[in-house]
Enzyme design. Structure first.
Site, PDB file in Angstrom:
ATOM      1  N   LEU A  72      42.702  60.701  76.998  1.00 17.05           N
ATOM      2  CA  LEU A  72      41.757  60.507  75.882  1.00 17.05           C
ATOM      3  C   LEU A  72      41.710  61.780  75.042  1.00 17.05           C
ATOM      4  O   LEU A  72      41.495  61.731  73.832  1.00 17.05           O
ATOM      5  CB  LEU A  72      40.353  60.206  76.419  1.00 17.05           C
ATOM      6  N   ARG A  91      22.145  62.821  89.681  1.00 18.24           N
ATOM      7  CA  ARG A  91      23.458  62.983  90.334  1.00 18.24           C
ATOM      8  C   ARG A  91      24.176  64.262  89.911  1.00 18.24           C
ATOM      9  O   ARG A  91      23.880  64.830  88.863  1.00 18.24           O
ATOM     10  CB  ARG A  91      24.374  61.812  89.911  1.00 18.24           C
ATOM     11  N   ILE A 124      46.946  70.944  72.941  1.00 21.58           N
ATOM     12  CA  ILE A 124      45.516  70.857  73.237  1.00 21.58           C
ATOM     13  C   ILE A 124      45.100  71.989  74.175  1.00 21.58           C
ATOM     14  O   ILE A 124      43.937  72.335  74.248  1.00 21.58           O
ATOM     15  CB  ILE A 124      45.115  69.493  73.862  1.00 21.58           C
ATOM     16  N   ASP A 125      46.069  72.571  74.904  1.00 17.93           N
ATOM     17  CA  ASP A 125      45.749  73.571  75.931  1.00 17.93           C
ATOM     18  C   ASP A 125      45.331  74.923  75.345  1.00 17.93           C
ATOM     19  O   ASP A 125      44.718  75.726  76.045  1.00 17.93           O
ATOM     20  CB  ASP A 125      46.949  73.796  76.866  1.00 17.93           C
TER      21      ASP A 125
HETATM   22  O1  F6P Z   1      50.206  70.331  77.601  1.00 19.45           O
HETATM   23  C1  F6P Z   1      49.389  69.259  77.253  1.00 19.45           C
HETATM   24  C2  F6P Z   1      49.020  68.424  78.437  1.00 19.45           C
HETATM   25  O2  F6P Z   1      48.176  67.384  78.003  1.00 19.45           O
HETATM   26  C3  F6P Z   1      48.405  69.205  79.597  1.00 19.45           C
HETATM   27  O3  F6P Z   1      47.055  69.541  79.356  1.00 19.45           O
HETATM   28  C4  F6P Z   1      48.636  68.239  80.739  1.00 19.45           C
HETATM   29  O4  F6P Z   1      48.738  68.909  81.977  1.00 19.45           O
HETATM   30  C5  F6P Z   1      49.982  67.648  80.392  1.00 19.45           C
HETATM   31  O5  F6P Z   1      50.178  67.837  79.008  1.00 19.45           O
HETATM   32  C6  F6P Z   1      50.108  66.182  80.717  1.00 19.45           C
HETATM   33  O6  F6P Z   1      51.355  65.761  80.342  1.00 19.45           O
HETATM   34  P1  F6P Z   1      51.872  64.256  80.390  1.00 19.45           P
HETATM   35  O7  F6P Z   1      51.977  63.817  78.967  1.00 19.45           O
HETATM   36  O8  F6P Z   1      53.221  64.393  80.990  1.00 19.45           O
HETATM   37  O9  F6P Z   1      50.926  63.434  81.176  1.00 19.45           O
END
Ligand code: F6P
Length: 359
Positions: free
Chosen positions: A284, A175, A139-140
């Site tokens: 989400l 807000r 997703i990043d």
């Molecule tokens: O790399 C995907 C991601 O959702 C990041 O955006 C986030 O920092 C991390 O994984 C969260 O990982 P976890 O599944 O360990 O909470």
């Protein structure tokens, strides 16, 4: 004799993993391959290695189903990074064991669906003689060797929908509402959703922000009669000279990005006197059905991965280049992260629209 290919999903999950699996199984069947699925990421390659036979008839509904039917892992013995992204070495004997199991199963090739960490393990397996093909997931959207990873569009859609909802309530109450989104050390989700969702301030890791600039934007809107402000902050964003916000797990060992939304809300409220709230969108963004764009991308990626195997072209990752799916060396995919260019067209366009970046 039918040849075998393998597939595993690794790292943090995201929408579209099942759509890739489905495309691989379908295209594989038409190319004369039987597909084996390994459960729980790379650990599924270890002894006792018990892959599942991914039958074409079991793929109904997979195009839209979130998560991964194979399971995934971003922790454990194959984790290449610690909580904040520091690299971690993988035990050589595990790689040897995994490669030996691929060989004894008679796998022609293994498709690894993952981000930079997972693709770097794929690369290590290639060094141990496994024919690997990568599919870029996260997703990043922080892989430099593709224009887009799958899962990103769905995450942006989720964050944009959240902003649409926050917009109406922020406006009703006059807000400031701060939305914290994921993205690790890249601000792509924040930037895209912030623009698409009408955010007024977007804070990303690539541009360290300063508090007076953030608050000036809020007060400038106030002067123009806009009594509400939407701030989108990426989890990896930090004030100039400050550290990223983190959560430590209960056992005190793992440290994770998170918490900057609450910090921004607190600081803005103190400095402007505005009634301010923070919302953390969290996982989400990783759940649910993929968008139309992601379904198409996943299907094209999965088919292209099988085509590479059919052509005997290994050590590659399928990649979106403009509107075309191409193949790039996996080594290029893991080389460097894709980050926002502060002088890039998208950012300059956002600034020209009056969006503040706290700089
Ligand atoms: O790399 C995907 C991601 O959702 C990041 O955006 C986030 O920092 C991390 O994984 C969260 O990982 P976890 O599944 O360990 O909470």
């Amino acid at each position: 004799m039918t040849e075998r290919i393998g597939i595993l999903t690794s790292g943090g999950d995201c929408p579209g993993l099942n759509a890739v699996i489905r495309a691989v199984v379908k295209a594989g069947q038409y190319s004369g391959f039987e597909t084996l699925g390994f459960r729980g990421g790379f650990e599924g390659l270890l002894t006792p290695c018990e892959p599942v036979d991914l039958d074409y008839n079991r793929m109904d509904g997979m195009l839209v189903r979130g998560g991964t039917i194979l399971g995934s892992a971003n922790t454990g013995v194959f984790a290449t990074k610690t909580g904040l992204g520091e690299p971690r070495e993988i035990d050589e004997s595990l790689l040897e064991q995994a490669a030996a199991n691929c060989k004894s199963l008679g796998l022609r090739a293994l498709i690894v669906v993952g981000g930079d960490g997972s693709l770097s393990i794929a690369n290590r397996l290639a060094e141990h003689g496994v024919n690997v093909v990568g599919v870029p997931k996260t997703i990043d959207n922080d892989l430099d060797a593709t224009d887009q990873t799958f899962g990103f569009d769905t995450a942006v859609d989720c964050a944009t929908n959240a902003l649409d909802r926050l917009h109406t309530t922020a406006e009703s109450h006059g807000r400031v509402i701060v939305l914290e989104v994921m993205g690790r050390n890249s601000g792509w989700i924040a930037l895209h959703s912030g623009i698409a969702g009408g955010g007024d301030v977007i804070l990303v890791p690539e541009i360290p922000f300063n508090w007076p600039a953030v608050c000036a934007k809020v007060m400038d809107r106030e002067r123009r009669g806009k009594r509400f402000t939407l701030i989108v902050v990426a989890e990896g964003a930090a004030p100039r000279g400050g550290a990223v916000a983190v959560h430590t797990t209960a056992d005190g060992r793992e440290v994770r990005l998170g918490g900057i939304g609450e910090i921004v809300a607190h600081e803005v409220a103190n400095r402007t006197g505005k009634d301010t709230r923070a919302v953390v969108l969290g996982h989400l963004q990783r759940g649910g059905a993929p968008t139309t764009f992601d379904r198409l991308l996943c299907t094209r990626y999965g088919e292209a991965a099988v085509r590479l195997i059919r052509d005997g072209s290994y050590g590659k990752m399928v990649s979106l280049h403009g509107t075309e799916i191409v193949a790039v060396p996996i080594t290029r995919a893991i080389g460097r992260p894709r980050r926002i260019d502060p002088d890039g067209e998208l950012l300059l366009s956002a600034k020209a629209l009056g969006i503040g970046f706290g700089d």
